[in-house]
Design a protein around this motif. Structure first.
Motif, short mmCIF file in Angstrom:
data_model
loop_
_atom_site.label_atom_id
_atom_site.label_comp_id
_atom_site.label_asym_id
_atom_site.label_seq_id
_atom_site.Cartn_x
_atom_site.Cartn_y
_atom_site.Cartn_z
N PRO A 11 77.54 51.67 18.66
CA PRO A 11 76.78 51.71 17.41
C PRO A 11 77.44 52.60 16.36
O PRO A 11 78.45 53.27 16.64
N ALA A 12 76.84 52.65 15.18
CA ALA A 12 77.40 53.40 14.05
C ALA A 12 77.55 54.89 14.36
O ALA A 12 76.64 55.50 14.95
N SER A 13 78.67 55.44 13.98
CA SER A 13 78.93 56.89 14.08
C SER A 13 78.90 57.44 15.50
O SER A 13 78.57 58.61 15.70
N THR A 34 88.43 47.86 13.20
CA THR A 34 87.93 46.56 12.70
C THR A 34 86.77 46.76 11.70
O THR A 34 86.57 45.93 10.82
N ARG A 90 84.08 53.68 2.31
CA ARG A 90 83.08 54.54 3.01
C ARG A 90 81.92 54.91 2.09
O ARG A 90 81.11 55.79 2.43
N VAL A 98 77.42 46.35 4.37
CA VAL A 98 78.45 45.76 5.24
C VAL A 98 77.84 44.92 6.36
O VAL A 98 78.43 43.90 6.75
N SER A 99 76.67 45.28 6.86
CA SER A 99 76.08 44.49 7.96
C SER A 99 75.72 43.08 7.52
O SER A 99 75.81 42.14 8.31
N SER A 102 79.10 41.20 7.26
CA SER A 102 79.77 40.99 8.56
C SER A 102 79.04 39.98 9.43
O SER A 102 79.54 39.59 10.48
N GLY A 128 85.20 48.63 17.35
CA GLY A 128 84.31 47.80 16.54
C GLY A 128 82.96 47.61 17.19
O GLY A 128 82.37 48.56 17.74
N ARG A 129 82.46 46.38 17.12
CA ARG A 129 81.15 46.06 17.70
C ARG A 129 81.25 44.96 18.75
O ARG A 129 80.44 44.90 19.66
N ASP A 130 82.25 44.06 18.56
CA ASP A 130 82.33 42.86 19.41
C ASP A 130 83.72 42.73 20.04
O ASP A 130 84.15 41.63 20.37
N ILE A 131 84.43 43.83 20.17
CA ILE A 131 85.81 43.73 20.67
C ILE A 131 85.81 43.33 22.15
O ILE A 131 86.50 42.39 22.55
N ARG A 156 77.68 62.42 11.06
CA ARG A 156 78.02 61.78 9.78
C ARG A 156 77.66 62.69 8.61
O ARG A 156 78.36 62.75 7.60
N ARG A 179 71.35 49.76 10.26
CA ARG A 179 72.61 49.06 10.49
C ARG A 179 72.73 48.64 11.96
O ARG A 179 73.15 47.54 12.27
N ASP A 183 73.18 44.86 13.15
CA ASP A 183 74.39 44.52 13.91
C ASP A 183 74.04 43.98 15.31
O ASP A 183 74.77 43.14 15.85
N ARG A 186 72.20 40.11 14.85
CA ARG A 186 72.78 38.95 14.14
C ARG A 186 73.11 37.88 15.19
O ARG A 186 73.26 38.16 16.38
O1 CDP Z 1 82.21 53.76 11.30
P1 CDP Z 1 80.85 53.14 11.32
O2 CDP Z 1 80.24 53.17 12.69
O3 CDP Z 1 79.94 53.61 10.27
O4 CDP Z 1 81.02 51.60 11.03
P2 CDP Z 1 82.31 50.74 11.08
O5 CDP Z 1 82.89 50.74 12.44
O6 CDP Z 1 83.16 51.14 9.95
O7 CDP Z 1 81.70 49.30 10.86
C1 CDP Z 1 81.06 48.95 9.64
C2 CDP Z 1 80.27 47.67 9.86
O8 CDP Z 1 81.16 46.59 10.08
C3 CDP Z 1 79.32 47.64 11.05
O9 CDP Z 1 78.05 48.23 10.77
C4 CDP Z 1 79.21 46.14 11.32
O10 CDP Z 1 78.30 45.52 10.44
C5 CDP Z 1 80.59 45.64 10.95
N1 CDP Z 1 81.47 45.46 12.12
C6 CDP Z 1 81.33 44.29 12.84
O11 CDP Z 1 80.45 43.48 12.54
N2 CDP Z 1 82.18 44.02 13.86
C7 CDP Z 1 83.13 44.89 14.19
N3 CDP Z 1 83.98 44.56 15.19
C8 CDP Z 1 83.27 46.09 13.49
C9 CDP Z 1 82.40 46.37 12.47
#
Ligand code: CDP
Ligand code: CDP
Length: 224
Positions: A11-13, A34, A90, A98-99, A102, A128-131, A156, A179, A183, A186
């Motif tokens: 998740p974020a941060s 990503t 940022r 961004v959500s 994305s 990232g989120r889905d790597i 943060r 966020r 995320d 979706r």
């Molecule tokens: O650094 P922070 O956790 O704030 O967020 P980030 O890694 O910079 O990602 C920003 C946004 O991009 C996320 O909240 C997702 O909406 C999207 N994201 C995604 O959908 N898939 C990824 N592989 C990476 C980010």
């Protein structure tokens, strides 16, 4: 170490980019942020006067967008069509939108293809989120970093304070939870721990502590 793929999601941060960057440097692997790519597309939409909720408008921007990275300290430098956007991506405005951007199918398709192309070139640490679930399902090492919302907001907050950004802890908690919800819910490749990822709760852990724990996981996974 052999050129393997290391996927860091969460998740974020949660500390993904901080940890991924240190690991990549120590292992001499390429680091790919990503999230920065999705942020750059969101910024591009604002610059073009396209609303983040306009899926067709955002999709139409994709063929002409070029996102590139350069090594930098303390963070990797990001360029949109040759112009540096490291700080601009940022902003509170980009973070809040961004959500939405994305979640679009065309955006995910284009970014996933770009991310796989980069990973095909050698050893990579990608965050990232889905790597682990979608982009690099065969990654040798998958880590899912988490931490309490309170701690993530606090981290943060300190970062924003250092940059002179005027945000409150309470605002950051709300923004992070919103966020994470978007995320995770979706339709296409939501934020989710891959079945074969190792979850690491970093609440109360220093950056060095997390790096050490992640290196232990890598050693176990690669038998080294
Ligand atoms: O650094 P922070 O956790 O704030 O967020 P980030 O890694 O910079 O990602 C920003 C946004 O991009 C996320 O909240 C997702 O909406 C999207 N994201 C995604 O959908 N898939 C990824 N592989 C990476 C980010
Ligand atoms: O990439 P992600 O959004 O997951 O997080 P990050 O940008 O790497 O980290 C968010 C903030 O938390 C940064 O200011 C890091 O220095 C800090 N951090 C920390 O204080 N302790 C950790 N164990 C990890 C990150």
């Amino acid at each position: 170490m052999n050129p393997i793929q290391i996927a860091i999601d969460g998740p974020a941060s949660a500390g993904k980019s901080t940890i991924a960057k240190i690991l990549a440097s120590d292992l001499n692997f390429v680091y790919v942020d990503t999230g920065a790519m999705y942020r750059a597309i969101t910024l591009a939409a604002f610059q073009a006067g396209v609303k983040p909720e306009d899926e067709a408008g955002v999709t139409a921007l994709l063929p002409d967008l070029t996102i590139t990275f350069e090594p930098g300290e303390p963070v990797q430098r990001v360029f949109l069509d040759g112009t540096e956007v490291t700080e601009a991506i940022r902003s509170v405005e980009v973070t809040a939108n961004v959500s939405a951007v994305s979640a679009y199918a065309a955006v995910r398709e284009a970014m996933t293809a770009l991310q796989r192309d980069i990973a095909a070139k050698g050893g990579v640490v990608m965050d990232g989120r889905d790597i682990g679930t979608t982009v690099l399902p065969n990654a040798e090492v998958k880590i899912f970093l988490i931490a309490s919302v309170a701690e993530r907001a606090q981290r943060r907050f300190k970062e924003n304070q250092a940059k002179g950004m005027d945000t409150t802890l309470a605002e950051l908690e709300v923004a992070i939870e919103k966020r994470d919800y978007l995320d995770s819910h979706r339709e296409i490749s939501p934020l989710k721990k891959a079945d074969d990822a190792v979850e690491l709760d970093t609440t109360g852990l220093s950056i060095d502590g997390v790096v050490a724990a992640v290196k232990d996981i890598i050693a176990t996974k690669t038998n080294k």
